[in-house]
Scaffold this motif. Structure first.
Motif, PDB file in Angstrom:
ATOM      1  N   LEU A  74       0.826  -1.213   0.000  1.00  0.00           N
ATOM      2  CA  LEU A  74       0.000   0.000   0.000  1.00  0.00           C
ATOM      3  C   LEU A  74       0.856   1.258   0.000  1.00  0.00           C
ATOM      4  O   LEU A  74       0.510   2.256  -0.633  1.00  0.00           O
ATOM      5  N   TYR A  75       1.992   1.228   0.711  1.00  0.00           N
ATOM      6  CA  TYR A  75       2.909   2.368   0.655  1.00  0.00           C
ATOM      7  C   TYR A  75       3.414   2.573  -0.776  1.00  0.00           C
ATOM      8  O   TYR A  75       3.518   3.714  -1.262  1.00  0.00           O
ATOM      9  N   LEU A  77       1.863   1.706  -3.512  1.00  0.00           N
ATOM     10  CA  LEU A  77       0.750   2.245  -4.292  1.00  0.00           C
ATOM     11  C   LEU A  77       0.576   3.736  -4.022  1.00  0.00           C
ATOM     12  O   LEU A  77       0.347   4.524  -4.946  1.00  0.00           O
ATOM     13  N   ALA A  78       0.705   4.133  -2.764  1.00  0.00           N
ATOM     14  CA  ALA A  78       0.582   5.555  -2.419  1.00  0.00           C
ATOM     15  C   ALA A  78       1.632   6.386  -3.143  1.00  0.00           C
ATOM     16  O   ALA A  78       1.339   7.469  -3.670  1.00  0.00           O
ATOM     17  N   TYR A 113      -4.382   8.579   1.983  1.00  0.00           N
ATOM     18  CA  TYR A 113      -5.324   7.553   2.432  1.00  0.00           C
ATOM     19  C   TYR A 113      -4.674   6.176   2.359  1.00  0.00           C
ATOM     20  O   TYR A 113      -4.813   5.358   3.277  1.00  0.00           O
ATOM     21  N   TYR A 114      -3.963   5.919   1.278  1.00  0.00           N
ATOM     22  CA  TYR A 114      -3.278   4.633   1.162  1.00  0.00           C
ATOM     23  C   TYR A 114      -2.150   4.519   2.198  1.00  0.00           C
ATOM     24  O   TYR A 114      -1.936   3.446   2.774  1.00  0.00           O
ATOM     25  N   ARG A 115      -1.456   5.627   2.470  1.00  0.00           N
ATOM     26  CA  ARG A 115      -0.407   5.591   3.489  1.00  0.00           C
ATOM     27  C   ARG A 115      -1.005   5.354   4.879  1.00  0.00           C
ATOM     28  O   ARG A 115      -0.439   4.609   5.698  1.00  0.00           O
ATOM     29  N   TYR A 117      -3.759   3.760   5.745  1.00  0.00           N
ATOM     30  CA  TYR A 117      -4.156   2.362   5.949  1.00  0.00           C
ATOM     31  C   TYR A 117      -2.981   1.400   5.802  1.00  0.00           C
ATOM     32  O   TYR A 117      -2.995   0.308   6.376  1.00  0.00           O
ATOM     33  N   ALA A 118      -1.941   1.808   5.081  1.00  0.00           N
ATOM     34  CA  ALA A 118      -0.717   1.000   5.067  1.00  0.00           C
ATOM     35  C   ALA A 118      -0.154   0.883   6.476  1.00  0.00           C
ATOM     36  O   ALA A 118       0.290  -0.188   6.906  1.00  0.00           O
ATOM     37  N   ALA A 162     -10.394   5.299  -2.925  1.00  0.00           N
ATOM     38  CA  ALA A 162      -9.397   5.134  -1.861  1.00  0.00           C
ATOM     39  C   ALA A 162     -10.047   4.810  -0.523  1.00  0.00           C
ATOM     40  O   ALA A 162      -9.516   4.005   0.258  1.00  0.00           O
ATOM     41  N   ALA A 166      -8.371   1.196   0.171  1.00  0.00           N
ATOM     42  CA  ALA A 166      -7.274   1.238   1.143  1.00  0.00           C
ATOM     43  C   ALA A 166      -7.556   0.372   2.371  1.00  0.00           C
ATOM     44  O   ALA A 166      -6.734  -0.484   2.726  1.00  0.00           O
TER      45      ALA A 166
END
Length: 493
Positions: A74-75, A77-78, A113-115, A117-118, A162, A166
């Motif tokens: 996820l990081y 992807l962010a 948002y991705y960070r 939830y990562a 997201a 996420a």
């Protein structure tokens, strides 16, 4: 149409044409001309995507991946979203007509948002229970809920995707993302980043298509365990009915007719800006649009004058131009709905103080920023969600009356309160029946802040820590530690 960019479906890590050969053109609202075409999913394509998601959940590459490793994906992807923010924003502006300044900024912020939830991916914890049976060791685990059908509209799709993807991916789910058949290009471009980030095939598939061939088969599919839907109440009713086929856990983020309350002690310049942000931001194409302006009578005339003065300086035009404040509406149906609703409101006694007509000719998707004034709540513009740049102001006298007017709606997504009285801000915001209240500001978001509504604005929350738990199921495990287990099999332990 050889020169038009072609978007295919992304299923099980592969790009492929729709199995029925159906395609649609995407028309740029700014020009009225087709600029791209895309393949539409069939029920067979939907079934393939769900099957791929189920297979991904069972495959060691995703099933056995540690929570920390999921977070690292996820990081990655962010980082890709942030790197491609300008490109994705340009595609979204071309496809939907939203301002380029906002699409770029919003896409860049979506990376957070991705960070967020990562970072939460390896914080999903179970518990050892202090059970009342000393010979039992009992613990709980939070396991992925399974296959998620995520359905997003066109108006804020990078953000709305997201808020679903996420937490779902952080929890270890697999997702079939259904983009709107209106302006789906950004979601299909985003699918390339899923591929580049290194998610195993089938963990995320991206489809688009109409209701009959795509949305209905997806929300009815027996392999779907959870539905996360953003859209209108009418479509949501169909989603809820469809979920009876698979008993999928369902959350709904729907529309609104959000009130913005302005009290006599408010900073009127800030209040005017808040009303403009809440109504003319994104050309009014926002589910939290604050289209019901409730203004205390002593400052009503002054606030009307301030808003009109600001409206005179607003620029309607090319959404790619940095000088533009309001771009086109995404569809001509929105323009026509606004015109019909305004005409009805005028017949009910409202008057148009500014704007009220198309900008750029009869065939254009552009509409002027419009201010409607009414003496009370009985006008059409206070009840119909128009999804365009129209605000209506009505006066009130007392705090109690303001709260009653604010709650006089079937919806309850957002609300705003402008006052310099801190006690009043707490008192009033608590009593407004809405999932979100902004005080002395409007239209702010964060991955840390839950987002969702009351009443016909839906149920469930997106963003915040609790959202990730909505993509898990609790599993309880009992271990008998006694030396004489199951001494009497006919008596419940």
């Amino acid at each position: 149409m050889p020169d038009l960019p072609q978007y295919s479906l992304f299923i099980a890590g592969q790009w492929r044409a729709g199995s029925q050969g159906q395609t649609l053109q995407s028309v740029s609202p700014a020009t009225g001309e087709a600029w791209a075409r895309f393949d539409c999913a069939s029920p067979d394509d939907v079934s393939d995507a769900v099957s791929a998601a189920q297979a991904a959940l069972d495959a060691p590459a995703w099933r056995d991946m540690s929570q920390t490793a999921r977070g690292k994906l996820l990081y990655r992807l962010a980082d890709l979203v942030a790197e491609k923010a300008e490109h994705l924003g340009r595609i979204e502006t071309t496809d939907s007509g939203k301002l380029a300044a906002e699409t770029r900024a919003q896409t860049g912020y979506v990376a957070d948002y991705y960070r967020y939830y990562a970072g939460l991916a390896d914080k999903i914890e179970g518990a050892v229970l202090p059970i009342d049976k000393p010979d039992m060791h009992v613990f709980t685990q939070r396991l992925p809920i399974g296959v998620v059908a995520a359905i997003v509209p066109w108006n804020a799709q990078m953000f709305l995707a997201a808020t679903k993807l996420a937490p779902a991916l952080a929890a270890g789910c697999a997702v079939v993302l259904k983009a709107s058949e209106i302006a789906p290009a950004p979601m299909l471009e985003f699918a390339r980043l899923i591929e580049q980030a290194g998610f195993p095939p089938g963990v995320v598939s991206v489809l688009t298509g109409d209701a009959e061939n795509c949305a209905i088969p997806l929300t009815c599919h027996p392999g779907v365990d959870r539905i996360a839907f953003t859209g209108g109440p009418d479509a949501a009713r169909h989603v809820v009915r469809n979920s009876a086929e698979n008993f999928a856990v369902t959350t709904l983020e729907l529309g609104g007719k959000s009130p913005i309350l302005v009290f006599e002690d408010a900073d009127l310049d800030a209040a005017a800006n808040g009303l403009i942000a809440g109504n003319f931001g994104a050309s009014g194409q926002s589910c939290v649009a604050g289209t019901r302006g409730l203004v205390q009578r002593p400052v009503y005339d002054a606030l009307v004058a301030a808003i009109i003065d600001k409206c005179r300086n607003l620029v309607v035009g090319d959404p790619h131009d940095p000088a533009t404040h309001l771009g086109p509406l995404c569809t001509m149906a929105q323009v026509e709905k606004i015109e019909t609703t305004l005409a009805k409101a005028v017949s009910q006694g409202a008057r148009i103080a500014f704007g009220g007509s198309r900008a750029g000719g009869d065939s254009a998707h552009y509409f002027q920023p419009t201010l409607v004034l009414a003496d009370g709540p009985g006008v059409e513009t206070l009840t119909v969600e128009m999804f365009g740049p129209v605000m209506t102001l009505i006066p009130f006298d007392t705090e109690e009356e303001a709260i009653q007017l604010a709650n006089d709606s079937d919806f309850g997504l957002g609300s705003g309160v402008f006052t310099q009285n801190v006690a009043r801000a707490h008192r009033v915001s608590r009593r407004i029946r809405s999932g979100i209240t902004w005080v002395n500001t409007y239209r702010a978001i964060s991955p840390m802040a839950p987002f969702g509504g009351f009443n016909q604005s839906g149920y469930g929350r997106e963003a915040g820590q609790e959202a990730i738990l909505d993509y898990t199921r609790t599993k309880t495990t009992w271990i008998d530690t006694s030396e004489d287990p199951m001494a009497n099999p006919f008596v419940m332990r």
